[in-house]
Motif scaffolding. Structure first.
Motif, PDB file in Angstrom:
ATOM      1  N   UNK A 252       0.901  -1.296   0.039  1.00  0.00           N
ATOM      2  CA  UNK A 252      -0.055  -0.014  -0.158  1.00  0.00           C
ATOM      3  C   UNK A 252       0.828   1.357   0.021  1.00  0.00           C
ATOM      4  N   UNK A 253       2.302   1.364   0.392  1.00  0.00           N
ATOM      5  CA  UNK A 253       3.026   2.287   0.622  1.00  0.00           C
ATOM      6  C   UNK A 253       4.226   2.038  -0.041  1.00  0.00           C
ATOM      7  N   UNK A 254       4.182   1.845  -1.435  1.00  0.00           N
ATOM      8  CA  UNK A 254       5.260   1.448  -2.180  1.00  0.00           C
ATOM      9  C   UNK A 254       6.295   2.553  -2.355  1.00  0.00           C
ATOM     10  N   UNK A 255       5.840   3.906  -2.139  1.00  0.00           N
ATOM     11  CA  UNK A 255       6.728   5.151  -2.316  1.00  0.00           C
ATOM     12  C   UNK A 255       7.595   5.086  -1.056  1.00  0.00           C
ATOM     13  N   UNK A 256       7.702   4.349  -0.178  1.00  0.00           N
ATOM     14  CA  UNK A 256       8.161   4.167   0.936  1.00  0.00           C
ATOM     15  C   UNK A 256       9.651   3.218   0.546  1.00  0.00           C
TER      16      UNK A 256
ATOM     17  N   UNK B  82       8.155   9.727   0.269  1.00  0.00           N
ATOM     18  CA  UNK B  82       8.873   9.175  -0.639  1.00  0.00           C
ATOM     19  C   UNK B  82      10.515   9.467  -0.145  1.00  0.00           C
ATOM     20  N   UNK B  83      10.654  10.187   0.622  1.00  0.00           N
ATOM     21  CA  UNK B  83      12.044  10.195   1.249  1.00  0.00           C
ATOM     22  C   UNK B  83      12.324   9.275   2.572  1.00  0.00           C
ATOM     23  N   UNK B  84      11.177   8.678   3.035  1.00  0.00           N
ATOM     24  CA  UNK B  84      11.087   7.838   4.035  1.00  0.00           C
ATOM     25  C   UNK B  84      11.930   6.524   3.921  1.00  0.00           C
TER      26      UNK B  84
END
Length: 405
Positions: free
Chosen positions: A309-313, A387-389
């Motif tokens: 669900x949080x692929x940008x992490x 996205x920066x995590x």
């Protein structure tokens, strides 16, 4: 290389049909299978929609991906009892037309992936292997041999002298990801076109950002005149003397694992009260007949769904397992025999809508139950850009009966 079922006229007919309809995925798949059969330098025959290589007791199935006028993507699935689990490869080809692109994609697979498997099957010389490898996992020593495919080069990529060059750069990071696999396979891909660079390393078809960053640092040094790329594989096979038994290897084992994963998902779906949720792990242990798998399904499925669900992490590639009062033990996800198997099976059930109209609801419930979702909510409240995590390894607590495998 000759089929014992179809004659040459059949091959020519399939090729002619495909040439008349180049963007037809079904016809492209049939042609890719024939072209692969002709390209391989080992005995093989076409059986239905897959290729059988008797010398290696290996089946290769072709699944067509996206087709365009000058580009083709092909997915290959490789099965053999000697490999332990199914292997996957996605190969891309670029050509003057779609047919040539399909042929390039097939050749890229044959001359890298299959080349490495052939060498592992006893045809590797000294420069194509590393025979002195030992790791410790589960409190036991595991011995390995690594085999290197040829380096498939496009454009004026630098001559590095062979895959051993990349093995020496990545070896320490790769060995940290070995658990008790029969065979671990590692894909290495680099390309550069002007300022656009790619570095991709996949361990058992799972992207490793740590390893990929090492490749990005390498390819950034290239100075090609146009597009240039390197692609190769490492196949790391465990010696029989140190191989620990695992209940879910092979087709029968995988089928049994699918049934148990479905049972675990059913139980979670039914745990819609606080009382049922408190009994969920004991119920899973009883229903699955596998305490280790029950703990993994109970603890990891929510986090796996949240990662999706949080692929940008950037999620951690390892976790900390705390057994009883013992100190935390860092384990890479790739080391756990079950981790990526049950991950793929779970998402297979989601993708086919195995829970009907409530499939999406089950996915959301998993996400809501995760520690990852809680962390994302807190970060969002703090105004952080996801996205920066970069997530730290998570802690998973269990009892004395749990063992890593």
């Amino acid at each position: 290389m000759k089929t014992n079922i179809f004659d040459e006229s059949w091959r020519k007919s399939v090729k002619a049909e495909y040439e008349a309809d180049k963007l037809n995925s079904e016809k492209a798949g049939k042609y890719a299978l024939i072209f692969l059969s002709q390209t391989l330098e080992i005995e093989n025959r076409i059986e239905g929609n897959r290729l059988f290589c008797p010398e290696m007791n290996m089946y290769i199935t072709v699944y067509m991906g996206k087709l365009a006028d000058h580009k083709a993507g092909i997915n290959f699935a490789v099965n053999s009892p000697e490999l332990g689990n199914e292997m996957y490869e996605h190969s891309i080809g670029i050509g003057d037309d779609t047919i040539q692109a399909v042929e390039v994609a097939v050749c890229s697979f044959a001359y890298s992936f299959i080349d490495g498997l052939v060498k592992m099957n006893g045809k590797a010389d000294e420069k194509d292997s590393d025979t002195e490898i030992a790791t410790i996992f589960g409190g036991k020593t595991h011995k390995w041999r690594a085999y290197f495919s040829d380096v498939v080069t496009i454009g004026d990529a630098p001559d590095v002298g062979g895959a051993e060059y990349y093995w020496n750069k990545l070896k320490k990071l790769i060995l940290k990801r070995l658990g008790n696999q029969k065979v671990c396979y590692v894909k290495v891909y680099l390309d550069r076109a002007g300022g656009d660079i790619t570095g991709e390393c996949r361990v058992d078809d799972t992207l490793s950002m740590d390893l990929s960053i090492a490749l990005v640092n390498e390819v950034s040094k290239w100075k090609p005149k146009g597009f240039a790329s390197h692609k190769m594989y490492f196949f790391i096979r465990q010696e029989e003397e140190t191989l620990e038994p695992y209940p879910y290897w092979g087709e029968e084992g995988h089928s049994l694992l699918r049934k148990k994963v479905k049972t675990a998902m059913d139980l979670f779906f039914e745990a819609d009260t606080e009382e049922k949720n408190e009994q969920l792990l004991p119920n899973m242990r009883k229903a699955l007949g596998d305490d280790i798998l029950a703990f993994e399904c109970h603890s990891l499925f929510p986090e796996m769904c949240a990662e999706s669900a949080f692929r940008n992490v950037r999620h951690a590639e390892s976790m900390n397992i705390i057994v009883g009062d013992k100190q935390p033990r860092q384990v890479y996800k790739n080391q756990l025999s079950d981790y990526w198997l049950i991950n793929r099976i779970m998402f297979d059930f989601f993708n086919v809508g195995a829970f009907g109209s409530r499939t999406d609801e089950l996915f959301r419930r998993y996400v809501e139950a995760s520690a990852t979702k809680n962390a994302m909510d807190q970060l969002a409240q703090q105004g952080a850009k996801l996205e920066k995590v970069r997530m730290e390894p998570m802690d998973f607590r269990t009892e004395e009966w749990f063992e890593v495998r």
